[in-house]
Design a protein around this motif. Sequence first.
Motif: not given
Length: 243
Positions: A72, A75-76, A120, A136
């Motif tokens: 995560i 990905t962010y 997400l 995150t």
Amino acid sequence: MPADDDAKPPLSLRERRRATATREILETAERQIVRKGPEGLSLRGIARDLRMSVQSLYHYFPSRDALITGLITKTYDDLGDAVRAAVDAVPEGEVVARVLAGIEGYRRWSLSHPELFQLLYGTPLRGYSAPPDGPTTQAVRRISAIFERELFGGFTPEQLAAADVPPLSPELRAHLNLLGAGVLPTPATSLLLSMWGHMHGLIVLEVFGHTAFVGPEHQAEIFRMSMRTMVEDTYRRIASPGG
């Protein structure tokens, strides 16, 4: 020349190998999500694709939750990189254009990576809970900081504090003050959250197909019109330097 005290020492061979292996694990997990969706994430499947044992995988990520947190976060960060690149493609000084470019970058990445967007912002993975104020959360804040700078960087704290926003309850004002953490005055934090909710809500509807009835050729135009109106309205709510 004097040595840079802030320069980080080069990574050792062992550290470089670990970083490479960690990156390959996360990239393999991404490909698995693209194929099967977030609920299809499997440590055994990742280990099999990498031709390593599950026990070896635990050497890099000690639990399923640790792997999901790493995925995560990455990905962010990828989403933030897309926003940053879109903003930087517009010259400094073109304030509204830079903000709108960042918003377009956010939408473009989301539509191009629907499965990762779902990771997400879709249904939370069963049994997973992100660590409080962990990596995150920090990754989300990095994206928020881009929009904060582009939206409000040209205003003084006094101007932002005087922004024209609807009356806020004492409880909400106190909470927004905590969220701003001294970086933004409370009215500006309120505006930022409202803008993010508007932008993100339209993108969620589009990514998950709820605006398909509009027609693919019209969705982008409606989104851009809505975002320009939103940004211009936000700036009208902030006092100009001359009052």
